[in-house]
Design an enzyme around this catalytic site. Structure first.
Site, PDB file in Angstrom:
ATOM      1  N   LYS A   2      36.496  73.590  88.708  1.00  0.00           N
ATOM      2  CA  LYS A   2      35.936  73.653  87.345  1.00  0.00           C
ATOM      3  C   LYS A   2      34.524  74.185  87.440  1.00  0.00           C
ATOM      4  O   LYS A   2      33.861  74.047  88.480  1.00  0.00           O
ATOM      5  CB  LYS A   2      35.910  72.258  86.707  1.00  0.00           C
TER       6      LYS A   2
HETATM    7  P1  NAD Z   1      37.098  75.072  71.975  1.00  0.00           P
HETATM    8  O1  NAD Z   1      35.714  75.444  72.322  1.00  0.00           O
HETATM    9  O2  NAD Z   1      38.038  76.152  71.549  1.00  0.00           O
HETATM   10  O3  NAD Z   1      37.105  73.963  70.828  1.00  0.00           O
HETATM   11  C1  NAD Z   1      36.423  72.754  70.905  1.00  0.00           C
HETATM   12  C2  NAD Z   1      36.490  72.144  69.519  1.00  0.00           C
HETATM   13  O4  NAD Z   1      36.026  70.810  69.574  1.00  0.00           O
HETATM   14  C3  NAD Z   1      35.636  72.870  68.480  1.00  0.00           C
HETATM   15  O5  NAD Z   1      36.357  72.978  67.273  1.00  0.00           O
HETATM   16  C4  NAD Z   1      34.447  71.928  68.286  1.00  0.00           C
HETATM   17  O6  NAD Z   1      33.877  72.049  67.011  1.00  0.00           O
HETATM   18  C5  NAD Z   1      35.127  70.595  68.483  1.00  0.00           C
HETATM   19  N1  NAD Z   1      34.234  69.503  68.822  1.00  0.00           N
HETATM   20  C6  NAD Z   1      33.200  69.502  69.711  1.00  0.00           C
HETATM   21  N2  NAD Z   1      32.625  68.278  69.721  1.00  0.00           N
HETATM   22  C7  NAD Z   1      33.321  67.523  68.841  1.00  0.00           C
HETATM   23  C8  NAD Z   1      33.230  66.185  68.430  1.00  0.00           C
HETATM   24  N3  NAD Z   1      32.300  65.381  68.953  1.00  0.00           N
HETATM   25  N4  NAD Z   1      34.105  65.732  67.491  1.00  0.00           N
HETATM   26  C9  NAD Z   1      35.051  66.534  66.967  1.00  0.00           C
HETATM   27  N5  NAD Z   1      35.202  67.816  67.345  1.00  0.00           N
HETATM   28  C10 NAD Z   1      34.350  68.296  68.272  1.00  0.00           C
HETATM   29  O7  NAD Z   1      37.647  74.273  73.252  1.00  0.00           O
HETATM   30  P2  NAD Z   1      39.147  74.058  73.721  1.00  0.00           P
HETATM   31  O8  NAD Z   1      39.445  75.107  74.724  1.00  0.00           O
HETATM   32  O9  NAD Z   1      40.030  73.858  72.546  1.00  0.00           O
HETATM   33  O10 NAD Z   1      38.990  72.702  74.524  1.00  0.00           O
HETATM   34  C11 NAD Z   1      39.104  71.425  73.898  1.00  0.00           C
HETATM   35  C12 NAD Z   1      39.550  70.422  74.930  1.00  0.00           C
HETATM   36  O11 NAD Z   1      40.789  70.871  75.494  1.00  0.00           O
HETATM   37  C13 NAD Z   1      38.595  70.237  76.107  1.00  0.00           C
HETATM   38  O12 NAD Z   1      38.641  68.904  76.549  1.00  0.00           O
HETATM   39  C14 NAD Z   1      39.186  71.153  77.160  1.00  0.00           C
HETATM   40  O13 NAD Z   1      38.799  70.782  78.475  1.00  0.00           O
HETATM   41  C15 NAD Z   1      40.655  70.917  76.896  1.00  0.00           C
HETATM   42  N6  NAD Z   1      41.533  71.964  77.447  1.00  0.00           N
HETATM   43  C16 NAD Z   1      41.427  73.245  77.038  1.00  0.00           C
HETATM   44  C17 NAD Z   1      42.270  74.184  77.610  1.00  0.00           C
HETATM   45  C18 NAD Z   1      42.259  75.638  77.186  1.00  0.00           C
HETATM   46  O14 NAD Z   1      43.093  76.401  77.680  1.00  0.00           O
HETATM   47  N7  NAD Z   1      41.408  76.056  76.293  1.00  0.00           N
HETATM   48  C19 NAD Z   1      43.200  73.807  78.582  1.00  0.00           C
HETATM   49  C20 NAD Z   1      43.290  72.468  78.946  1.00  0.00           C
HETATM   50  C21 NAD Z   1      42.443  71.557  78.366  1.00  0.00           C
END
Ligand code: NAD
Length: 420
Positions: free
Chosen positions: A110
């Site tokens: 990561k």
């Molecule tokens: P992203 O940047 O696309 O979206 C994050 C979202 O969370 C945004 O809408 C933001 O406004 C919101 N957010 C931030 N802080 C917040 C809070 N305190 N309360 C409510 N909403 C909040 O990110 P993502 O890629 O969707 O990632 C989100 C989660 O999914 C993370 O934990 C990430 O590690 C996990 N994840 C993502 C992927 C991927 O392929 N993108 C894969 C596995 C896991």
């Protein structure tokens, strides 16, 4: 509106605690346990970046390789003001078990940069990304460590990393990152892979628990890539998304939100705030809504000891990494909730990243339906594997998933060195 609660537990401590629970259940030898528990490499870098005002700002960045026992390290890059080395170590550790749960030939890694990308111009982000890519260059590569998007990073950022890496080698190397645009060797279906994987695991969980998806009430915390796409698929399959939140607002409509319109509103205004026909609620109210399915899809520690008892969802689908603390796990499980743990639930992203890497290495690209079919097979097989351990060993779903991931990494580690 402050949406994030005070942190009850450092995410890395939680990752270690959950590792020990599963290692105990597996009766893993102490020598092997110590070999597998801690990151193999931790790189900290300082990134001097010329800002638009002419000043140089120095950002702190990290790349952690937790394990390469089963293959090259794999894991996203996060840009967020709260990034710390411990958070990156926790996320890298979870990637190791996650890749093993879905049985793809990667270890766990990561990366992250402590910054506020929302306050930076596009050219500042490009400069910082290229500097970060140069700084971590000794660690990354298609055979060594392959970054991907995570919170507040996207396909544009992956393109800059791929370009910077390729510039130093003198020829294009698309396999150094995944989550790229299609025109640069990305895979069809990668952008929606995490949300789609969440949806497939929810189909399996609903079937197991005899909860019809049609009409199921859903609450989504975090409306980014993972959360919005999971919401879209659930909505398209007859579920009723009654509330959603992002970093600025929580919106609610008991009759169901029009997800297509919510996505359009967020694209247009940059936030969920003021979505027509919805009420603004607090984050505490959002987690306490009666619903069949809660999808935490934002950051770590969203559900802690302080708010866990209010959660009424029957299924908690962890689209985010580490959204429940170990204390919260105990409380929601005692209240009868069924957890689809992060290292299973959100593994669709890394699974299609694996497909992207395979396509890049072979220079042969697949059709979207091919990607969906393969992803569905991987997610549903992995769900069944974890469920079997949960039922056979009478352990929680998180411990079951960790047992599966850790036992596969243990087997690979053992075979590499005649370890106990
Ligand atoms: P992203 O940047 O696309 O979206 C994050 C979202 O969370 C945004 O809408 C933001 O406004 C919101 N957010 C931030 N802080 C917040 C809070 N305190 N309360 C409510 N909403 C909040 O990110 P993502 O890629 O969707 O990632 C989100 C989660 O999914 C993370 O934990 C990430 O590690 C996990 N994840 C993502 C992927 C991927 O392929 N993108 C894969 C596995 C896991």
């Amino acid at each position: 509106m402050p949406i994030t609660a005070a942190v009850e537990k450092n995410a890395y401590e939680a990752a270690l605690e959950n590792f020990d629970l599963a290692a105990d259940a597996l009766n893993l030898h102490m020598d092997l346990r110590n070999m597998m528990k801690y990151p193999e490499r931790v790189l900290a870098v300082v990134l001097p970046v010329r800002m638009d005002n002419g000043r140089i700002e120095c950002f702190q960045g990290y790349r952690v390789q937790h394990s390469t026992s089963r293959g090259p390290a794999k894991g996203g890059i996060r840009y967020h003001p709260n990034v710390t080395v411990d958070e990156v170590k926790a996320l890298a550790t979870w990637m190791t078990w996650k890749c093993a749960v879905v049985n793809i030939p990667f270890g766990g890694g990561k990366g992250g940069v402590t910054c506020n990308p929302k306050a930076m111009s596009k050219i500042e982000l490009e400069r910082m990304t290229r500097r970060y890519a140069s700084a971590i260059l000794p660690l990354i590569g298609p055979e060594r460590d392959i970054p991907a998007p995570d919170v507040y990073t996207d396909s544009q950022i992956m393109s800059w990393i791929m370009d910077t890496y390729s510039m130093t080698k003198g020829y294009p190397i698309p396999g150094v990152v995944t989550g790229k645009p299609i025109a640069l060797g990305g895979s069809l279906g990668r952008n929606e892979a995490t949300g789609r994987g969440v949806f497939y695991t929810l189909e399996s969980a609903c079937a197991h628990l005899h909860i019809p998806m049609k009409g199921a009430k859903v609450v989504v915390q975090g409306f980014g890539n993972a959360g919005s796409i999971a919401a879209q698929l659930l909505d398209a399959h007859g579920a009723c998304v009654i509330a959603a939140s992002d970093s600025k607002a929580c919106i609610h409509n008991a009759a169901g939100l029009d997800i297509g319109q919510v996505i359009a509103h967020k694209e247009k205004t940059g936030s969920l705030a003021g979505f027509p026909g919805s009420d603004a609620i607090t984050s505490a109210e959002l987690f306490a809504l009666p619903c069949e399915i809660l999808v935490p899809a934002a950051l770590e520690n969203a559900v802690q000891a302080a708010n866990a008892a209010n959660v009424k969802a029957k299924i908690i689908a962890e689209a985010a990494n580490g959204p429940l603390t170990p204390e919260a796990d105990k409380i929601v499980e005692a209240n009868g909730a069924f957890i689809i743990p992060d290292i299973l639930c959100n593994a669709g992203g890394v699974t299609v990243s694996y497909f992207e890497w395979v396509q890049d290495e072979q220079h042969l690209f697949w059709e979207a339906q091919d990607v969906y079919n393969r992803l569905e097979r991987v997610m549903k097989t992995s769900f069944a594997d974890v469920l079997k351990i949960h039922l056979d060993h009478k352990v929680g779903m998180r411990t079951a998933a960790n047992m599966l991931g850790i036992s596969r990494v243990a087997e690979a580690t053992r075979l590499r060195g005649l370890y106990p």
